[in-house]
Design an enzyme around this catalytic site. Structure first.
Site, short mmCIF file in Angstrom:
data_model
loop_
_atom_site.label_atom_id
_atom_site.label_comp_id
_atom_site.label_asym_id
_atom_site.label_seq_id
_atom_site.Cartn_x
_atom_site.Cartn_y
_atom_site.Cartn_z
N GLU A 46 -14.62 43.04 -4.79
CA GLU A 46 -16.02 43.33 -4.50
C GLU A 46 -16.95 42.57 -5.47
O GLU A 46 -17.98 42.03 -5.08
CB GLU A 46 -16.26 44.85 -4.57
CG GLU A 46 -17.69 45.31 -4.39
CD GLU A 46 -18.35 44.90 -3.06
OE1 GLU A 46 -17.66 44.41 -2.16
OE2 GLU A 46 -19.58 45.04 -2.96
N GLU A 96 -21.84 35.99 -2.36
CA GLU A 96 -22.88 36.26 -1.35
C GLU A 96 -24.26 35.83 -1.82
O GLU A 96 -25.02 35.27 -1.05
CB GLU A 96 -22.95 37.77 -1.06
CG GLU A 96 -21.87 38.30 -0.16
CD GLU A 96 -22.00 39.80 0.05
OE1 GLU A 96 -21.92 40.23 1.20
OE2 GLU A 96 -22.16 40.56 -0.93
N ARG A 142 -31.48 41.59 9.33
CA ARG A 142 -30.58 41.29 10.44
C ARG A 142 -30.51 39.79 10.76
O ARG A 142 -29.69 39.36 11.57
CB ARG A 142 -31.03 42.03 11.70
CG ARG A 142 -31.08 43.52 11.54
CD ARG A 142 -31.55 44.19 12.81
NE ARG A 142 -30.62 43.93 13.89
CZ ARG A 142 -29.50 44.61 14.09
NH1 ARG A 142 -29.19 45.60 13.30
NH2 ARG A 142 -28.72 44.31 15.08
N LYS A 193 -27.33 41.50 7.29
CA LYS A 193 -26.91 42.82 6.83
C LYS A 193 -25.93 43.46 7.80
O LYS A 193 -24.97 44.11 7.40
CB LYS A 193 -28.15 43.70 6.70
CG LYS A 193 -27.85 45.10 6.24
CD LYS A 193 -28.11 45.23 4.78
CE LYS A 193 -27.56 46.49 4.19
NZ LYS A 193 -26.61 46.19 3.11
N CYS A 235 -29.62 39.80 15.52
CA CYS A 235 -31.02 39.48 15.32
C CYS A 235 -31.75 40.81 15.31
O CYS A 235 -31.15 41.85 15.55
CB CYS A 235 -31.50 38.62 16.47
SG CYS A 235 -30.43 37.20 16.77
N HIS A 248 0.47 33.64 -10.36
CA HIS A 248 1.11 32.93 -9.25
C HIS A 248 0.15 31.97 -8.55
O HIS A 248 0.26 31.75 -7.35
CB HIS A 248 1.69 33.94 -8.26
CG HIS A 248 2.68 34.86 -8.89
ND1 HIS A 248 3.95 34.48 -9.23
CD2 HIS A 248 2.55 36.15 -9.29
CE1 HIS A 248 4.58 35.49 -9.80
NE2 HIS A 248 3.74 36.52 -9.85
N ASN A 286 -30.64 40.22 21.26
CA ASN A 286 -29.73 40.31 20.12
C ASN A 286 -28.33 40.51 20.69
O ASN A 286 -28.11 41.47 21.43
CB ASN A 286 -30.15 41.51 19.25
CG ASN A 286 -29.08 41.92 18.24
OD1 ASN A 286 -28.98 43.08 17.90
ND2 ASN A 286 -28.29 40.99 17.77
N GLY A 287 -27.42 39.60 20.39
CA GLY A 287 -26.06 39.73 20.94
C GLY A 287 -25.53 38.36 21.33
O GLY A 287 -26.10 37.34 20.95
N LYS A 332 -19.74 39.90 -4.27
CA LYS A 332 -21.16 40.01 -4.60
C LYS A 332 -21.68 38.69 -5.13
O LYS A 332 -22.75 38.22 -4.76
CB LYS A 332 -21.43 41.10 -5.66
CG LYS A 332 -21.41 42.53 -5.24
CD LYS A 332 -22.54 42.96 -4.35
CE LYS A 332 -22.29 42.69 -2.91
NZ LYS A 332 -21.50 43.54 -2.09
N TRP A 366 -30.78 35.37 13.83
CA TRP A 366 -29.64 34.90 13.06
C TRP A 366 -28.82 34.08 14.05
O TRP A 366 -28.24 34.63 14.98
CB TRP A 366 -28.84 36.08 12.52
CG TRP A 366 -27.70 35.69 11.63
CD1 TRP A 366 -27.77 35.43 10.29
CD2 TRP A 366 -26.33 35.53 12.00
NE1 TRP A 366 -26.51 35.11 9.81
CE2 TRP A 366 -25.62 35.16 10.83
CE3 TRP A 366 -25.62 35.64 13.20
CZ2 TRP A 366 -24.25 34.93 10.82
CZ3 TRP A 366 -24.26 35.40 13.19
CH2 TRP A 366 -23.58 35.05 12.01
#
Ligand code: G6P
Length: 610
Positions: free
Chosen positions: A483, A490, A27, A605, A2, A506, A100-101, A487, A74
């Site tokens: 990647e 996300e 965050r 992020k 957060c 396969h 935050n945690g 992207k 978050w």
């Protein structure tokens, strides 16, 4: 993960806190709240959703105060709603907490506190902290001591701040495992999760370390360890500017960050190439480069996009250094008692330098005495400070949740490390010079690729309703396929898979029909002929082919439904170029679907929880 902000001084704290929270929304952004102390009375305002909604609520309330704390959440424990939003208060509403945690032993503590008569209002783990502090205060302990005693009973991570309406002259803040900084002003002070939240007000920053607890007054701050020992903290002047963290005329941070990659990549390599010697100069590695060059094994550990950069690094190191290299998800690495020898080098890649798993993996590797190097973007971040040595990517602040310019910056730094160490080993001067020359041409090549933005937007328009995507590449471009798929997932919420092109036979080939877009990364390198065969295989099954190919490649036009033609470079540097069209493709698909690309759902992020 957060975001937290606090202010104490003579100004109204509300605009300061809201401005800071907006900068920290990367965050987390599922709920937000502020708590202020107004002449001995205390007030909390919070709601579900973004900081902008909280701002409206606060405007209606017309609150003003000179001390306050704010939080953008978050969710980890408890769904995102108003009750679970921070700040959390003690029983009589005199103490407020933002956190935050994650508190791992919160169930045990909750049971114990319930037994003592405390009632809980939220489903969060955080709430136990404030009741625990109150319980120590009720036993006759002072405010700061009660915070200290409470935190010594807590297992887990925190970056937190508490205010007390009975002692409104200070904010108490503490850190263990989640980032925390203090901003030092003129007769006013701030706290925040990171510097970006404070840069509009001060550049004088104190980095709070794990196990430290700080009393922040308007005109001073007093730092101690959790064991109550006095400590001196240095005030550091940071160089970040406000312009660097603004959108600069672009509609979103993500497109700004994609479009500035010719500059950010240039900044990652600026002053670090020595043409005459065909090598690189990385000041941060000066003291350790010989040990690095003599390593028996290299491990690169990271999460998310940084993990994809690590995979490209593996190709670079094994091709040029001939040192066995492994890539590990930080979250897996730390929990399986990894075999680490003192002559191993472990490189930790992290844009934020605060990702909990990466940091924990770093600490584990340090315990086992390997040489630990950090490749970070955020200056002064935990990974950067705790590594033995390292290299900053200097890409500038990255605000969009989906990483773009940090990825290309990471690739540049990995290639610079490769060049530096390869020249210490057996790369010839002539070959080193060729690499330096290629490096120097990269920013202009990126500029040319960015000019293809409109063409890529048209391709995105044709595929915005696709349900699945496949991304295929070989060698250096296999991680780029991963990647590209990440992207798209996300920010557009379209299911996408990245695969080594040959491996596609396969399994994933079973998914291919006329509705499946398949993105091939097919530059003219030693794998080109093979990838052409893979394209034929997809064509035969009527998949829609989008090819990222080189400018001089006319053969591919016959095979692909869409081609994006980009300049050539050497294999090692190719991923820096090939990824850019994929970033743009994901961006435009998401925008055409009407989605918030800077703050995609459920993501953050910087993941500072495990
Ligand atoms: C989160 C972000 C990703 C990032 C990853 C690792 O998942 O959304 O964009 O790649 O964390 O972050 P780091 O800061 O360690 O590179």
């Amino acid at each position: 993960m957060c975001g937290i902000v606090g202010y104490i001084g003579s100004k109204n704290c509300i605009p300061v806190i809201l401005g800071g929270l907006k900068r920290l929304e990367y965050r987390g952004y599922d709920s937000a709240g502020v708590g202020v102390l107004l002449n001995g009375v205390s007030k909390i305002v919070k709601n579900k959703g973004k900081v902008s909604l909280l701002e409206k609520k606060l405007e209606a309330d017309k609150i003003e105060s000179t001390i306050g704390i704010g939080h953008t959440r978050w969710a980890t424990h408890g769904e995102p709603n108003e009750i679970n939003a921070h700040p959390h208060a003690n029983q009589d509403g005199t103490l407020f907490l933002i956190h935050n945690g994650i508190i791992e032993n919160y169930q045990t503590l909750k049971k114990q506190l319930r037994h003592e008569g405390y009632t809980f209002r939220s489903d969060t783990d955080s709430e136990v902290i404030i009741h625990l502090i109150e319980s120590f205060m009720k036993k006759g302990n002072a405010f700061q001591k009660s915070v200290r005693l409470a935190l010594s009973e807590v297992d887990g991570t925190y970056g937190l701040a508490i205010i007390n309406s009975k002692e409104p002259d200070r904010i108490i803040a503490a850190r263990k495992g989640s980032p925390l900084v203090i901003g030092v002003g003129e007769k006013e002070n701030y706290i925040a999760s990171d510097v970006s939240a404070l840069i509009a007000h001060t550049k004088n920053i104190v980095y709070v370390e794990d196990g430290e607890i700080v009393e922040v007054y308007a005109d001073k701050f007093v730092a101690k360890t959790i064991l109550d020992e006095d400590i001196e903290k240095d005030v550091i002047e940071v160089s970040m500017t406000l312009e660097e963290i603004d959108k600069g005329g672009h509609p979103t941070f993500m497109i700004k960050e994609i479009m500035e990659q010719h500059e950010s990549v240039f900044n990652s390599m600026r002053g670090r190439l020595i043409m005459d010697e065909g090598t690189a100069k990385l000041g941060g590695l000066d003291t350790v480069v010989d040990r690095l060059a003599a390593s028996k094994r290299i491990v690169i550990s990271a999460c998310g996009t940084s993990w994809h950069a690590a995979l490209v690094g593996e190709y670079m190191f094994e091709q040029f250094l001939r040192i066995p290299t492994e890539v590990e998800y930080a979250s897996e690495f730390r929990y399986r008692n990894p075999i680490i020898q003192p002559d191993d080098t472990i490189i930790f890649i992290s844009q934020s330098g605060e990702t909990a798993d990466t940091l924990a993996a770093l600490r584990e590797a340090k315990r086992k005495r390997a040489l630990c190097l950090g490749v970070c973007n955020v200056v002064g971040s935990s990974v950067a400070r705790e590594s033995d040595a390292g290299v900053y990517i200097h890409a500038g602040p990255e605000i969009g949740v989906a990483s773009t310019k940090a990825f290309t910056g990471q690739l540049v730094v990995l290639a610079l490390i490769t060049l530096l160490v390869a020249r210490k080993r057996d790369l010839s001067l002539a070959d080193g010079k060729k690499i330096v020359e290629e490096f120097n041409s990269i920013p202009d090549k990126i500029r040319k690729i960015l000019e293809l933005n409109d063409q890529i937007e048209r391709i995105a328009n044709d595929f915005k309703n696709a349900k699945n995507f496949l991304y295929l590449g070989r060698g250096y471009n296999f991680p780029v396929a991963l990647e590209g798929a990440l992207k798209l997932k996300e920010i557009s919420y379209i299911h996408a898979e990245g695969y080594p092109a040959a491996e596609m036979k396969h399994g994933p080939i079973a998914l291919v029909d006329e509705n499946m877009p398949v993105v091939f990364i097919a530059p003219k390198d030693s794998t080109y002929d093979k990838i052409i065969s893979n394209i034929e295989e997809i064509r035969a099954r009527k998949g829609k082919i989008i090819a990222i190919a080189n400018e001089n490649d006319s053969e591919i036009d016959r095979l692909a439904d869409y081609t994006v033609k980009i300049p050539e470079t050497i294999r090692m540097l190719m991923p820096i170029l090939t990824v850019i069209p994929l970033q743009l493709l994901a961006y435009h698909v998401a925008v055409k679907k009407g989605l918030n690309v800077d703050q995609p759902r459920n993501l953050a992020k910087s993941v500072t929880v495990e």
